[in-house]
Design a protein around this motif. Structure first.
Motif, PDB file in Angstrom:
ATOM      1  N   THR A   1       0.829  -1.207   0.000  1.00 41.49           N
ATOM      2  CA  THR A   1       0.000   0.000   0.000  1.00 41.49           C
ATOM      3  C   THR A   1       0.863   1.256   0.000  1.00 41.49           C
ATOM      4  O   THR A   1       0.612   2.197  -0.777  1.00 41.49           O
ATOM      5  CB  THR A   1      -0.925  -0.013   1.227  1.00 41.49           C
ATOM      6  OG1 THR A   1      -1.717  -1.197   1.206  1.00 41.49           O
ATOM      7  CG2 THR A   1      -1.837   1.200   1.214  1.00 41.49           C
ATOM      8  N   ASN A   2       1.873   1.273   0.854  1.00 43.29           N
ATOM      9  CA  ASN A   2       2.735   2.461   0.895  1.00 43.29           C
ATOM     10  C   ASN A   2       3.493   2.657  -0.405  1.00 43.29           C
ATOM     11  O   ASN A   2       3.642   3.795  -0.883  1.00 43.29           O
ATOM     12  CB  ASN A   2       3.713   2.355   2.063  1.00 43.29           C
ATOM     13  CG  ASN A   2       3.075   2.665   3.402  1.00 43.29           C
ATOM     14  OD1 ASN A   2       2.999   3.825   3.803  1.00 43.29           O
ATOM     15  ND2 ASN A   2       2.591   1.644   4.082  1.00 43.29           N
ATOM     16  N   LEU A   3       3.974   1.592  -1.004  1.00 43.01           N
ATOM     17  CA  LEU A   3       4.669   1.721  -2.287  1.00 43.01           C
ATOM     18  C   LEU A   3       3.719   2.182  -3.383  1.00 43.01           C
ATOM     19  O   LEU A   3       4.077   3.034  -4.207  1.00 43.01           O
ATOM     20  CB  LEU A   3       5.311   0.387  -2.656  1.00 43.01           C
ATOM     21  CG  LEU A   3       6.529  -0.040  -1.826  1.00 43.01           C
ATOM     22  CD1 LEU A   3       7.011  -1.431  -2.263  1.00 43.01           C
ATOM     23  CD2 LEU A   3       7.666   0.969  -1.969  1.00 43.01           C
ATOM     24  N   ASP A   4       2.496   1.635  -3.410  1.00 43.47           N
ATOM     25  CA  ASP A   4       1.540   2.052  -4.433  1.00 43.47           C
ATOM     26  C   ASP A   4       1.186   3.527  -4.310  1.00 43.47           C
ATOM     27  O   ASP A   4       1.110   4.263  -5.316  1.00 43.47           O
ATOM     28  CB  ASP A   4       0.267   1.201  -4.337  1.00 43.47           C
ATOM     29  CG  ASP A   4       0.492  -0.243  -4.776  1.00 43.47           C
ATOM     30  OD1 ASP A   4       1.520  -0.493  -5.442  1.00 43.47           O
ATOM     31  OD2 ASP A   4      -0.341  -1.100  -4.439  1.00 43.47           O
ATOM     32  N   VAL A   5       0.978   3.978  -3.061  1.00 37.45           N
ATOM     33  CA  VAL A   5       0.629   5.394  -2.858  1.00 37.45           C
ATOM     34  C   VAL A   5       1.773   6.301  -3.277  1.00 37.45           C
ATOM     35  O   VAL A   5       1.576   7.324  -3.944  1.00 37.45           O
ATOM     36  CB  VAL A   5       0.247   5.618  -1.379  1.00 37.45           C
ATOM     37  CG1 VAL A   5       0.106   7.105  -1.087  1.00 37.45           C
ATOM     38  CG2 VAL A   5      -1.049   4.899  -1.052  1.00 37.45           C
ATOM     39  N   THR A   6       2.984   5.913  -2.897  1.00 35.74           N
ATOM     40  CA  THR A   6       4.135   6.756  -3.226  1.00 35.74           C
ATOM     41  C   THR A   6       4.416   6.766  -4.724  1.00 35.74           C
ATOM     42  O   THR A   6       4.663   7.832  -5.326  1.00 35.74           O
ATOM     43  CB  THR A   6       5.375   6.267  -2.462  1.00 35.74           C
ATOM     44  OG1 THR A   6       5.094   6.277  -1.062  1.00 35.74           O
ATOM     45  CG2 THR A   6       6.572   7.161  -2.739  1.00 35.74           C
ATOM     46  N   LEU A   7       4.354   5.605  -5.359  1.00 35.51           N
ATOM     47  CA  LEU A   7       4.654   5.531  -6.795  1.00 35.51           C
ATOM     48  C   LEU A   7       3.571   6.178  -7.647  1.00 35.51           C
ATOM     49  O   LEU A   7       3.842   6.653  -8.760  1.00 35.51           O
ATOM     50  CB  LEU A   7       4.840   4.062  -7.202  1.00 35.51           C
ATOM     51  CG  LEU A   7       6.071   3.354  -6.607  1.00 35.51           C
ATOM     52  CD1 LEU A   7       6.074   1.883  -7.013  1.00 35.51           C
ATOM     53  CD2 LEU A   7       7.354   4.034  -7.080  1.00 35.51           C
ATOM     54  N   SER A   8       2.350   6.199  -7.146  1.00 34.59           N
ATOM     55  CA  SER A   8       1.262   6.808  -7.937  1.00 34.59           C
ATOM     56  C   SER A   8       1.214   8.326  -7.790  1.00 34.59           C
ATOM     57  O   SER A   8       0.437   8.983  -8.482  1.00 34.59           O
ATOM     58  CB  SER A   8      -0.083   6.212  -7.506  1.00 34.59           C
ATOM     59  OG  SER A   8      -0.343   6.493  -6.138  1.00 34.59           O
ATOM     60  N   ASP A   9       2.004   8.868  -6.859  1.00 33.12           N
ATOM     61  CA  ASP A   9       2.024  10.320  -6.657  1.00 33.12           C
ATOM     62  C   ASP A   9       3.174  10.926  -7.456  1.00 33.12           C
ATOM     63  O   ASP A   9       4.346  10.749  -7.101  1.00 33.12           O
ATOM     64  CB  ASP A   9       2.200  10.620  -5.166  1.00 33.12           C
ATOM     65  CG  ASP A   9       2.102  12.107  -4.872  1.00 33.12           C
ATOM     66  OD1 ASP A   9       1.806  12.876  -5.808  1.00 33.12           O
ATOM     67  OD2 ASP A   9       2.319  12.486  -3.701  1.00 33.12           O
ATOM     68  N   PRO A  10       2.865  11.653  -8.564  1.00 33.92           N
ATOM     69  CA  PRO A  10       3.966  12.230  -9.363  1.00 33.92           C
ATOM     70  C   PRO A  10       4.697  13.349  -8.640  1.00 33.92           C
ATOM     71  O   PRO A  10       5.816  13.705  -9.022  1.00 33.92           O
ATOM     72  CB  PRO A  10       3.252  12.730 -10.616  1.00 33.92           C
ATOM     73  CG  PRO A  10       1.845  12.980 -10.180  1.00 33.92           C
ATOM     74  CD  PRO A  10       1.551  11.976  -9.127  1.00 33.92           C
ATOM     75  N   ASP A  11       4.090  13.925  -7.617  1.00 40.23           N
ATOM     76  CA  ASP A  11       4.712  15.038  -6.898  1.00 40.23           C
ATOM     77  C   ASP A  11       5.367  14.587  -5.598  1.00 40.23           C
ATOM     78  O   ASP A  11       5.595  15.398  -4.690  1.00 40.23           O
ATOM     79  CB  ASP A  11       3.652  16.113  -6.584  1.00 40.23           C
ATOM     80  CG  ASP A  11       3.006  16.675  -7.849  1.00 40.23           C
ATOM     81  OD1 ASP A  11       3.717  16.774  -8.868  1.00 40.23           O
ATOM     82  OD2 ASP A  11       1.800  17.005  -7.803  1.00 40.23           O
ATOM     83  N   ALA A  12       5.632  13.282  -5.482  1.00 43.05           N
ATOM     84  CA  ALA A  12       6.240  12.773  -4.252  1.00 43.05           C
ATOM     85  C   ALA A  12       7.630  13.364  -4.072  1.00 43.05           C
ATOM     86  O   ALA A  12       8.438  13.415  -5.012  1.00 43.05           O
ATOM     87  CB  ALA A  12       6.322  11.257  -4.293  1.00 43.05           C
ATOM     88  N   THR A  13       7.888  13.842  -2.888  1.00 44.22           N
ATOM     89  CA  THR A  13       9.175  14.461  -2.577  1.00 44.22           C
ATOM     90  C   THR A  13      10.134  13.409  -2.017  1.00 44.22           C
ATOM     91  O   THR A  13       9.754  12.254  -1.754  1.00 44.22           O
ATOM     92  CB  THR A  13       8.988  15.588  -1.546  1.00 44.22           C
ATOM     93  OG1 THR A  13       8.488  15.004  -0.319  1.00 44.22           O
ATOM     94  CG2 THR A  13       8.004  16.632  -2.060  1.00 44.22           C
TER      95      THR A  13
END
Length: 401
Positions: A200-212
Motif C-alpha cells: 500500500t505504501n509503495l503504491d501510494v508513493t509511486l502513484s504520486d507524481p509530486d512525491a518528494t
C-alpha cells in the motif's frame, strides 16, 4: 542380510510356498497338530488298554480236570479234551476284535486329522480377525482424513492393546497434521499484514507524481520496519512450529512509541479505504516486553478494525495507564460483535461469518495471536462491543517498575 545369516525360522519361511508361509496357515497347522496329537494319544491309549485287558483277563481257563468258560457273568464247564479248541477260539476272537479296533481307530484318526485341520483353520481365522480389521482400517485411512479409529471391541488382551496403541498413534499423527495446518494458516496470516503495508505504501508513493524525497524516505522507513517485522515473524513462526510458543525479547519500551509506529504504518491503508485513523498516546507508558511482538499484536487489531470499518468512519488507537497496568486499545465504528461471541472471537480459526471471512481473506488467527502475545507478557486482552456500535479491543500489560 544373506540367507545363511537369517534365523532358522525365517529361512524355513523363505523355503515354504507363499500360501503355506502365511501366519494363518502356520497357526492352523499348530492347532491341528496339537488337536490331532491329543486325539491320536487317546485312541492309542484305548487300543493298548483293550489289548492289555484281553491278554490279562481270558474267558477260558483250566480248572482241575475240566475247562471253565465265563460268558455274560456265568461259568460253563467243559471236558478237558476241548481246552485247545476253546483257547483257539478265544485267541481268534481277541485278534479279530483288536483288528476291528485298529481299523476303526485308523479311520477315526483320518477323520480327526481332517477335522483338526478344518478346526485349526477356522480358529486361526477367528484369532486373526482383529488383525484383519486393523489392516482394513489402516488401508482406508488417508493422510487428509485421520479421524478414523479402530475402536476394537473384545477382551482386554494383546490384540486389544495393539488396536488401542494404533488408535493412540493415529491420534498423535492427526494432531501433528492439525498443528501443521495451523502453522500454515498462521504463517500466511502473519506475513500478509506487513506485505499489505509495504504494497500500500509503495503504491501510494509511486502513484504520486509530486512525491518528494521526504515522502520517499518516509515510505522507505515504513518498508524497512515492515520487512524487519516480517523477518522476526519468520523466526517466531519457525520457533513456534518447533516448540509451540513465541520467542519474546525483554526490553523496557514506551507503549506510546509502539502506538505511533503502528499507526503510521497503517495511514496509507486507512486513506485508501476512506477511513480516518486517529492515534493518541501520552509518553511514559513504560513496560518490559518485546517491541516487535507488541507491534504485531497492534497491527492485527488495526488490520481487523480497518477491514470492518465503513468509509467515512474513524478508527482510534489509544493508550494509557491505570494503576499497575498499561493498556493500548483499538476501537472502530464497524458492525460490532454480539455478546455471545465475545469469547469465541479469540478462538483459533473463528471468523464469524465463515463465507464472508473466506472471501475477505481472513484466517481467524489474528485475535488468537493477539491473546497469545498479551498472555506471553503477563497481561490479557479485553473486548467491549455491542452490535451496531463498533468494537474496542484493549491489551492490558504490567507496567514496568
Amino acid at each position: 542380510m544373506t540367507a545363511p545369516s537369517l534365523p532358522r525360522r525365517a529361512r524355513a519361511a523363505v523355503r515354504l510356498p507363499g500360501w503355506l508361509g502365511s501366519i494363518r496357515t502356520r497357526i492352523a497347522l499348530v492347532y491341528s497338530t496339537i488337536l490331532f496329537g491329543i486325539a491320536a494319544l487317546v485312541v492309542g491309549i484305548i487300543y493298548l488298554g483293550l489289548a492289555h485287558s484281553l491278554d490279562d483277563q481270558p474267558i477260558t481257563r483250566k480248572v482241575g480236570d475240566g475247562v471253565v468258560v465265563t460268558a455274560d457273568g456265568r461259568a460253563f464247564r467243559f471236558p478237558i479234551e476241548q481246552v485247545d479248541s476253546y483257547l483257539y477260539i478265544e485267541r481268534e476272537a481277541n485278534a479279530r476284535a483288536l483288528a476291528t479296533l485298529r481299523q476303526y481307530s485308523f479311520g477315526t484318526l483320518l477323520i480327526l486329522f481332517a477335522s483338526s485341520v478344518a478346526i485349526g483353520w477356522i480358529v486361526a481365522g477367528r484369532v486373526l480377525k482383529p488383525i484383519d480389521d486393523i489392516t482394513a482400517v489402516a488401508e482406508e485411512i488417508q493422510a487428509t482424513d485421520l479421524s478414523r479409529r479402530i475402536n476394537l471391541d473384545g477382551p482386554d488382551d494383546e490384540l486389544k492393546h495393539l488396536a488401542d496403541t494404533f488408535d493412540d498413534m493415529l491420534a498423535r499423527i492427526d494432531q501433528a497434521f492439525e498443528s501443521q495446518r495451523q502453522f500454515i494458516h498462521e504463517a500466511s496470516h502473519e506475513l500478509r499484514n506487513p506485505l499489505a503495508v509495504i504494497r500500500t505504501n509503495l503504491d501510494v508513493t509511486l502513484s504520486d507524481p509530486d512525491a518528494t524525497a521526504e515522502d520517499l524516505r518516509r515510505t522507505a522507513e515504513v518498508v524497512q520496519r515492515s520487512t524487519e517485522r516480517m523477518a522476526r515473524l519468520v523466526d517466531d513462526l519457525l520457533v513456534y512450529a518447533r516448540q509451540g510458543s513465541l520467542s519474546l525479547a525483554h526490553e523496557r519500551l514506551d507503549i506510546a512509541e509502539v502506538v505511533a509506529t503502528s499507526a503510521s504504518e497503517f495511514d496509507a491503508l486507512a486513506a485508501e479505504r476512506g477511513v480516518r485513523l486517529a492515534s493518541a498516546a501520552p509518553g511514559g507508558l513504560w513496560v518490559d516486553g518485546d517491541r516487535l511482538a507488541l507491534q504485531q499484536a497492534l497491527a492485527n487489531l488495526l488490520a481487523n478494525a480497518l477491514a470492518v470499518s465503513p468509509p467515512g468512519s474513524t478508527v482510534r488507537v489509544t493508550a494509557g495507564r491505570e494503576g499497575p497496568w498499561v493498556w493500548m486499545a483499538v476501537s472502530d465504528e464497524g458492525p460490532g460483535i454480539a455478546p455471545e461471541d465475545h469469547e469465541r472471537v479469540f478462538q483459533r480459526f473463528w471468523r464469524g461469518d465463515p463465507r464472508a471471512g473466506r472471501e475477505e481473506g481472513h484466517s481467524g488467527l489474528g485475535l488468537t495471536i493477539v491473546r497469545q502475545v498479551a498472555e506471553a507478557h503477563g497481561g490479557q486482552v479485553r473486548l467491549a462491543s455491542e452490535p451496531g456500535r463498533g468494537a474496542a479491543f484493549a491489551l492490558w500489560l504490567p507496567a514496568a517498575g
